[in-house]
Scaffold this motif. Structure first.
Motif, PDB file in Angstrom:
ATOM      1  N   MET A  30       0.850  -1.197   0.000  1.00 52.98           N
ATOM      2  CA  MET A  30       0.000   0.000   0.000  1.00 52.98           C
ATOM      3  C   MET A  30       0.880   1.239   0.000  1.00 52.98           C
ATOM      4  N   ALA A  31       0.687   2.169  -0.912  1.00 57.84           N
ATOM      5  CA  ALA A  31       1.518   3.362  -0.982  1.00 57.84           C
ATOM      6  C   ALA A  31       1.225   4.288   0.181  1.00 57.84           C
ATOM      7  N   SER A  32       2.260   4.988   0.631  1.00 62.67           N
ATOM      8  CA  SER A  32       2.091   5.924   1.738  1.00 62.67           C
ATOM      9  C   SER A  32       1.415   7.191   1.247  1.00 62.67           C
ATOM     10  N   ARG A  33       0.636   7.823   2.121  1.00 67.53           N
ATOM     11  CA  ARG A  33      -0.044   9.072   1.774  1.00 67.53           C
ATOM     12  C   ARG A  33       0.964  10.216   1.715  1.00 67.53           C
ATOM     13  N   PRO A  34       0.743  11.202   0.842  1.00 68.19           N
ATOM     14  CA  PRO A  34       1.601  12.386   0.836  1.00 68.19           C
ATOM     15  C   PRO A  34       1.543  13.088   2.193  1.00 68.19           C
ATOM     16  N   TRP A  35       2.575  13.798   2.488  1.00 72.04           N
ATOM     17  CA  TRP A  35       2.632  14.481   3.776  1.00 72.04           C
ATOM     18  C   TRP A  35       1.660  15.663   3.801  1.00 72.04           C
ATOM     19  N   ARG A  60       3.850  17.143   8.820  1.00 69.82           N
ATOM     20  CA  ARG A  60       5.114  17.882   8.900  1.00 69.82           C
ATOM     21  C   ARG A  60       5.331  18.430  10.318  1.00 69.82           C
ATOM     22  N   ARG A  61       4.272  18.990  10.903  1.00 70.70           N
ATOM     23  CA  ARG A  61       4.398  19.511  12.262  1.00 70.70           C
ATOM     24  C   ARG A  61       4.666  18.378  13.255  1.00 70.70           C
ATOM     25  N   ALA A  62       4.021  17.246  13.025  1.00 65.83           N
ATOM     26  CA  ALA A  62       4.246  16.105  13.918  1.00 65.83           C
ATOM     27  C   ALA A  62       5.684  15.635  13.849  1.00 65.83           C
ATOM     28  N   LEU A  63       6.270  15.644  12.645  1.00 62.67           N
ATOM     29  CA  LEU A  63       7.665  15.231  12.512  1.00 62.67           C
ATOM     30  C   LEU A  63       8.584  16.170  13.275  1.00 62.67           C
ATOM     31  N   LEU A  64       8.343  17.467  13.164  1.00 66.40           N
ATOM     32  CA  LEU A  64       9.163  18.417  13.894  1.00 66.40           C
ATOM     33  C   LEU A  64       9.041  18.190  15.401  1.00 66.40           C
ATOM     34  N   SER A 114      10.523   0.139  14.784  1.00 65.88           N
ATOM     35  CA  SER A 114      10.824   0.492  13.397  1.00 65.88           C
ATOM     36  C   SER A 114      10.210   1.816  12.978  1.00 65.88           C
ATOM     37  N   PRO A 115      10.967   2.650  12.256  1.00 67.68           N
ATOM     38  CA  PRO A 115      10.401   3.863  11.683  1.00 67.68           C
ATOM     39  C   PRO A 115       9.668   3.598  10.372  1.00 67.68           C
ATOM     40  N   GLY A 116       9.650   2.336   9.937  1.00 64.14           N
ATOM     41  CA  GLY A 116       9.176   1.948   8.614  1.00 64.14           C
ATOM     42  C   GLY A 116      10.307   1.258   7.879  1.00 64.14           C
ATOM     43  N   THR A 117       9.999   0.694   6.751  1.00 65.61           N
ATOM     44  CA  THR A 117      11.003  -0.059   6.005  1.00 65.61           C
ATOM     45  C   THR A 117      11.287   0.508   4.625  1.00 65.61           C
ATOM     46  N   HIS A 141       4.648   7.845  10.014  1.00 68.19           N
ATOM     47  CA  HIS A 141       5.056   6.746   9.150  1.00 68.19           C
ATOM     48  C   HIS A 141       4.566   7.033   7.735  1.00 68.19           C
ATOM     49  N   THR A 142       5.300   7.868   7.059  1.00 70.60           N
ATOM     50  CA  THR A 142       4.960   8.275   5.708  1.00 70.60           C
ATOM     51  C   THR A 142       6.250   8.652   5.005  1.00 70.60           C
ATOM     52  N   THR A 143       6.160   9.143   3.795  1.00 72.70           N
ATOM     53  CA  THR A 143       7.345   9.533   3.039  1.00 72.70           C
ATOM     54  C   THR A 143       7.155  10.929   2.464  1.00 72.70           C
ATOM     55  N   LEU A 144       8.264  11.618   2.299  1.00 75.25           N
ATOM     56  CA  LEU A 144       8.262  12.953   1.707  1.00 75.25           C
ATOM     57  C   LEU A 144       9.297  12.981   0.583  1.00 75.25           C
ATOM     58  N   PRO A 145       8.871  12.854  -0.660  1.00 73.89           N
ATOM     59  CA  PRO A 145       9.819  12.920  -1.776  1.00 73.89           C
ATOM     60  C   PRO A 145      10.378  14.343  -1.920  1.00 73.89           C
ATOM     61  N   LEU A 146      11.696  14.428  -1.958  1.00 74.40           N
ATOM     62  CA  LEU A 146      12.389  15.690  -2.188  1.00 74.40           C
ATOM     63  C   LEU A 146      13.312  15.519  -3.387  1.00 74.40           C
ATOM     64  N   PRO A 147      13.835  16.581  -3.931  1.00 77.47           N
ATOM     65  CA  PRO A 147      14.789  16.432  -5.027  1.00 77.47           C
ATOM     66  C   PRO A 147      15.980  15.564  -4.601  1.00 77.47           C
ATOM     67  N   PHE A 148      16.209  14.486  -5.306  1.00 75.35           N
ATOM     68  CA  PHE A 148      17.347  13.581  -5.132  1.00 75.35           C
ATOM     69  C   PHE A 148      17.252  12.658  -3.919  1.00 75.35           C
ATOM     70  N   VAL A 149      16.219  12.776  -3.082  1.00 79.06           N
ATOM     71  CA  VAL A 149      16.146  11.924  -1.895  1.00 79.06           C
ATOM     72  C   VAL A 149      14.705  11.861  -1.403  1.00 79.06           C
ATOM     73  N   THR A 150      14.369  10.767  -0.746  1.00 78.79           N
ATOM     74  CA  THR A 150      13.075  10.627  -0.090  1.00 78.79           C
ATOM     75  C   THR A 150      13.290  10.556   1.410  1.00 78.79           C
TER      76      THR A 150
END
Length: 319
Positions: A1-6, A11-15, A227-230, A259-268
């Motif tokens: 199952m794909a992760s939802r966009p942030w 974002r605030r929770a991550l901070l 685990s933070p995720g795999t 537990h999600t992903t944030l695609p950025l330029p050159f890295v996730t």
């Protein structure tokens, strides 16, 4: 199952979680992987057998490498590292390999590998290096004590772990570099001890390493805890024949990390689905009230659960 966009909330929770980490894990800032020089180790042939004489020879070579690194640290004036290496070089310690450079790499065996019917390979997460090796050793000793005779535990510090606080702990770069080394070691172990039941125990960022290495590995279990995720959306996405199991302690702060992903330029950034979530599809085991560093604490529910998995006598519930 794909992760939802942030979302902005994520974002605030991550901070918030990163601030929590900075309070809960102050020792992470003490890591200094490049500060202490060490000699390049001698090249080692693959371990072709777990015959006691072959193991004794390999362990003796490991002690010599540790002593050489100790002597260089002492000449450098680093008494802390020299003292730690003095303890690691004792006659009762059994290292299959050691490299003191760049924070340190090592593979230490607890128990009698030559007679082991079941083997647990511990893959540590962020913040573990030679300056913080005691945490990994204590966990290995506790697990061996719970497993009893016929078992061996291998503490596999085969990569430069990321700092607990820092960008490298939020991306898969270190795991991508570690995965081929973990695959090579597990295959070497399978040749040396072909009849043993092998389980990978993957803590925290180590679960990202195990996920990257999982495909094609001949192991019975891949156990993900804290685990933070795999990086995979499901257990099936790991492409492994092993049984994938997951646990999360009631006092583990990592539950508050998005537990999600944030695609950025050159890295996730981020590692996606929580392995204990129903949609991931792992067999979930009881981790009790474990805190992030307490899964292998003597007497704990989580230690008993993990030992049961290694011994092949525990199932777990399907999430």
């Amino acid at each position: 199952m794909a992760s939802r966009p942030w979302s902005s909330r994520a974002r605030r929770a991550l901070l918030t979680a990163l601030v929590t980490m900075s309070v809960a894990l102050p020792v992470s800032g003490a890591a200094r992987p490049a500060a202490v020089p060490a000699p390049a180790p001698a090249a080692l042939a693959p371990l072709g057998t777990a015959d006691p004489s072959a193991l004794d020879s390999r362990y003796a070579a490991g002690r010599e490498e540790i002593r050489a690194a100790r002597d260089m640290a002492a000449r450098h004036g680093d008494r802390r590292r020299a003292a730690a290496l003095t303890g690691m070089s004792g006659s009762g310690r059994t290292f299959l390999m050691f490299d003191g450079r760049d924070g340190g790499r090592s593979v230490e065996v607890f128990g009698d590998l030559s007679r082991a019917r079941r083997i647990a390979v511990l893959v540590p997460g962020a913040g573990v290096d030679l300056d913080h090796y005691g945490r990994l050793r204590r966990g290995a000793e506790a697990l061996l004590g719970e497993l009893g005779s016929g078992s061996a535990v291998v503490a596999w510090l085969g990569y430069r772990t990321p700092a607990t606080l820092g960008p490298s702990s939020l991306t898969a770069g270190r795991a991508d570099g570690a995965a081929p080394r973990l695959r090579a070691f597990v295959r070497e172990l399978a040749v040396a001890v072909p009849a043993a039941r092998v389980s990978l125990l993957c803590h925290s960022y180590g679960s990202v390493v195990c996920a990257r290495a999982a495909s094609g590995l001949d192991v019975a279990d891949i156990v993900l805890y804290g685990s933070p995720g795999t990086g995979a959306g499901s257990a099936a996405g790991l492409h492994t024949r092993a049984t994938v199991r997951a646990g999360l302690g009631g006092e583990d702060w990592i539950a508050r990390i998005p537990h999600t992903t944030l695609p950025l330029p050159f890295v996730t950034v981020g590692f996606g689905t929580d392995p204990t979530a129903p949609e991931f599809g792992a067999e979930v085991f009881d981790a009790g009230d474990a805190g992030h560093s307490g899964y292998l604490r003597p007497g704990s529910v989580s230690l008993r659960s993990i030992a049961g998995i290694v011994a092949g006598r525990a199932g777990g519930r399907h999430a």
